[in-house]
Write a protein that holds these residues in place. Sequence first.
Motif, short mmCIF file in Angstrom:
data_model
loop_
_atom_site.label_atom_id
_atom_site.label_comp_id
_atom_site.label_asym_id
_atom_site.label_seq_id
_atom_site.Cartn_x
_atom_site.Cartn_y
_atom_site.Cartn_z
N THR A 42 5.70 47.10 -115.57
CA THR A 42 5.94 45.69 -115.89
C THR A 42 6.32 44.90 -114.64
OG1 THR A 42 6.63 46.29 -118.13
CG2 THR A 42 7.33 44.13 -117.31
N ARG A 43 7.16 45.50 -113.80
CA ARG A 43 7.55 44.81 -112.57
C ARG A 43 6.35 44.60 -111.66
NH1 ARG A 43 10.96 48.24 -110.81
NH2 ARG A 43 9.92 49.07 -108.94
N ALA A 44 5.50 45.62 -111.57
CA ALA A 44 4.30 45.49 -110.74
C ALA A 44 3.41 44.37 -111.26
CB ALA A 44 3.55 46.81 -110.68
N ARG A 45 3.22 44.31 -112.57
CA ARG A 45 2.33 43.29 -113.13
C ARG A 45 2.91 41.89 -112.96
NH1 ARG A 45 -1.87 44.18 -116.03
NH2 ARG A 45 -2.05 45.67 -114.28
N ALA A 46 4.22 41.76 -113.06
CA ALA A 46 4.84 40.45 -112.83
C ALA A 46 4.58 39.99 -111.40
CB ALA A 46 6.34 40.53 -113.09
N ARG A 47 4.61 40.91 -110.46
CA ARG A 47 4.34 40.54 -109.07
C ARG A 47 2.88 40.19 -108.87
NH1 ARG A 47 5.15 44.32 -103.69
NH2 ARG A 47 4.78 42.65 -102.17
N ILE B 19 -7.23 46.37 -109.61
CA ILE B 19 -6.01 46.96 -110.18
C ILE B 19 -6.27 47.37 -111.62
CG2 ILE B 19 -3.71 46.33 -111.04
CD1 ILE B 19 -3.44 44.62 -108.43
N GLY B 20 -6.91 46.48 -112.40
CA GLY B 20 -7.22 46.80 -113.78
C GLY B 20 -8.23 47.93 -113.91
N SER B 21 -9.24 47.94 -113.04
CA SER B 21 -10.27 48.98 -113.10
C SER B 21 -9.69 50.36 -112.84
CB SER B 21 -11.37 48.67 -112.08
OG SER B 21 -12.35 49.68 -112.07
N GLN B 22 -8.83 50.48 -111.83
CA GLN B 22 -8.20 51.78 -111.55
C GLN B 22 -7.28 52.21 -112.68
OE1 GLN B 22 -8.65 53.93 -108.53
NE2 GLN B 22 -10.46 52.71 -108.97
N GLU B 23 -6.59 51.25 -113.26
CA GLU B 23 -5.71 51.58 -114.38
C GLU B 23 -6.53 52.06 -115.58
OE1 GLU B 23 -2.42 49.33 -117.19
OE2 GLU B 23 -2.67 48.69 -115.10
N GLU B 24 -7.65 51.41 -115.82
CA GLU B 24 -8.51 51.86 -116.91
C GLU B 24 -9.02 53.28 -116.67
OE1 GLU B 24 -12.77 51.12 -119.14
OE2 GLU B 24 -12.09 49.59 -117.72
N LEU B 25 -9.48 53.55 -115.46
CA LEU B 25 -10.03 54.87 -115.15
C LEU B 25 -9.01 55.99 -115.37
CD1 LEU B 25 -12.04 54.06 -111.89
CD2 LEU B 25 -13.01 54.85 -114.04
N VAL C 253 -6.26 54.84 -119.18
CA VAL C 253 -6.92 54.68 -120.48
C VAL C 253 -7.92 55.81 -120.72
CG1 VAL C 253 -8.34 53.14 -121.89
CG2 VAL C 253 -6.59 52.19 -120.38
N ARG C 254 -8.79 56.06 -119.74
CA ARG C 254 -9.84 57.06 -119.94
C ARG C 254 -9.34 58.48 -119.72
NH1 ARG C 254 -15.00 54.58 -116.65
NH2 ARG C 254 -14.66 52.37 -117.13
N ARG D 190 -5.04 42.33 -118.79
CA ARG D 190 -4.14 42.31 -119.95
C ARG D 190 -4.58 43.33 -120.99
NH1 ARG D 190 -4.18 36.60 -119.33
NH2 ARG D 190 -5.80 36.43 -120.93
N GLU D 191 -5.88 43.39 -121.27
CA GLU D 191 -6.39 44.33 -122.27
C GLU D 191 -6.14 45.77 -121.82
OE1 GLU D 191 -10.45 45.25 -124.87
OE2 GLU D 191 -10.56 43.97 -123.08
N VAL D 192 -6.40 46.04 -120.55
CA VAL D 192 -6.17 47.39 -120.03
C VAL D 192 -4.69 47.75 -120.15
CG1 VAL D 192 -6.19 48.83 -117.95
CG2 VAL D 192 -8.15 47.37 -118.48
N ARG D 193 -3.81 46.84 -119.79
CA ARG D 193 -2.38 47.14 -119.84
C ARG D 193 -1.91 47.42 -121.26
NH1 ARG D 193 1.61 46.61 -116.21
NH2 ARG D 193 -0.01 47.67 -114.98
N ASP D 194 -2.40 46.67 -122.24
CA ASP D 194 -2.03 46.92 -123.63
C ASP D 194 -2.39 48.36 -124.03
OD1 ASP D 194 -1.03 44.39 -123.93
OD2 ASP D 194 -2.81 43.58 -124.94
N LYS D 195 -3.57 48.80 -123.64
CA LYS D 195 -4.00 50.15 -123.98
C LYS D 195 -3.22 51.20 -123.19
CE LYS D 195 -8.61 48.88 -125.59
NZ LYS D 195 -8.24 49.15 -127.00
N SER D 196 -2.85 50.88 -121.96
CA SER D 196 -2.07 51.81 -121.15
C SER D 196 -0.69 52.04 -121.77
CB SER D 196 -1.91 51.28 -119.72
OG SER D 196 -3.15 51.22 -119.05
#
Length: 441
Positions: free
Chosen positions: A18-23, A54-60, A63-64, A106-112
């Motif tokens: 959460t702190r990272a995303r706020a930044r 950032i979102g793409s790496q988080e999804e990989l 999420v996946r 945002r969508e990736v973070r919700d799933k994470s």
Amino acid sequence: MLDLSPQDLRAHATEALTRARARSTALTDAVDDEDLVRQHSKLMSPLVWDLAHIGSQEELWLVRDVGGREPLRPDLDEIYDAFKHARADRPGLPLLGPADARAYVREVRDKSFDVLEKAPLSDGNALQRNAFAFGMITQHEQQHDETMLATHQLRRGEPVLHAPAPPARRTGALPSEVVVPGGAFVMGTTAEPWALDNERPAHETHVAAFAIETTPVTNGAYLEFLDGGGYTDPRWWSEEGWAYRAEHNIVAPRFWRREGDQWWRVRFGVHEPVPHDEPVVHVSFHEAAAYAAWAGKRLPTEPEWEKAARFDPATGRSRRFPWGDDEPTAEHANLGQRHLRPAPVGAYPAGASALGVHQLIGDVWEWTSSDFHGYPGFRAFPYREYSEVFFGPEYKVLRGGSFGTDAAAIRGTFRNWDYPIRRQIFAGFRCARDLTAAERG
């Protein structure tokens, strides 16, 4: 975060993400859409690329891989693969626009977060254990946040980022250097849950006794080198450094310029006199090494730097941080983009190492003389491209973090690396020297 229960691990990972995303949000919301898609320097990506990456790496990874979920946007994998497209070429890619990039992350973070709630953090595979993958992605996002902060420094225009000034000096006069005793110490880590592969494993390393400066080299000290002709005298430079300096007509740290009899700098759009008591920043390895030679010293090796930072002579053990094992606070170090500049030397006495070396964490990344290599017993995890593909003499190691580094992405064992010509990063240095025969006794 050692030995946390699964419940506490989830809370810790949630707070860090959460702190990272706020930044990330603050760095991208600070400018309009035109600025987000513009490439402010060939050295950097457009800010909107960093955000979607950032979102793409988080999804990989979350999420996946950890979550085993269906891909959200497999069509984005190649576009945001940092190894397939050089920074200079990224504006020509079919990038997500600002609104779509924000919606995607945002969508990736919700799933994470949903994956985090269900992942078996006390056992499971190595990515799940101790929430490692969530820590890896937190650090990845914070590293890109620091990269985006560097892009803001290269951006032209009125200031859009603001922060209070760092604390003033809180110590009296400090000794110019301290002696680090010779002998073995434990370098690297095996126990740190979120340590990355190049920090591992812990291993015993022998370092001969040496002296290291108590603080990073200040602007005031660097000005003596500059005004004394340091940039015009090849005696102080390596052959490679002198050739690069001459080819690019480098005459001072990046973002400095002389006006009359005074040096000024541009800092996130603010034009101001160079403050003499702050650590010098935006200097390359070549500039740092030249200054050290001019001063009759040298840059520390990476093992020397880590021993000065972590070794406790009273116990013989290596600490997690210079001050001990506790996580960094605002009293220990200048981190997390809290101040948008290095603090004056002597501003963080609570952060000094057991040997009395100050400001080893935060303020400025510190160049070392060491090439980037794996430790004995190194094992790439979870992918070779994080660090192994960079091993070799092309890259020099930097240690300690900067004012733009978040606490989640730094520790006494953390290793950074870059080309020795880099000047846009928040890098400075401190000097070391060999002991004389009389000092060795």
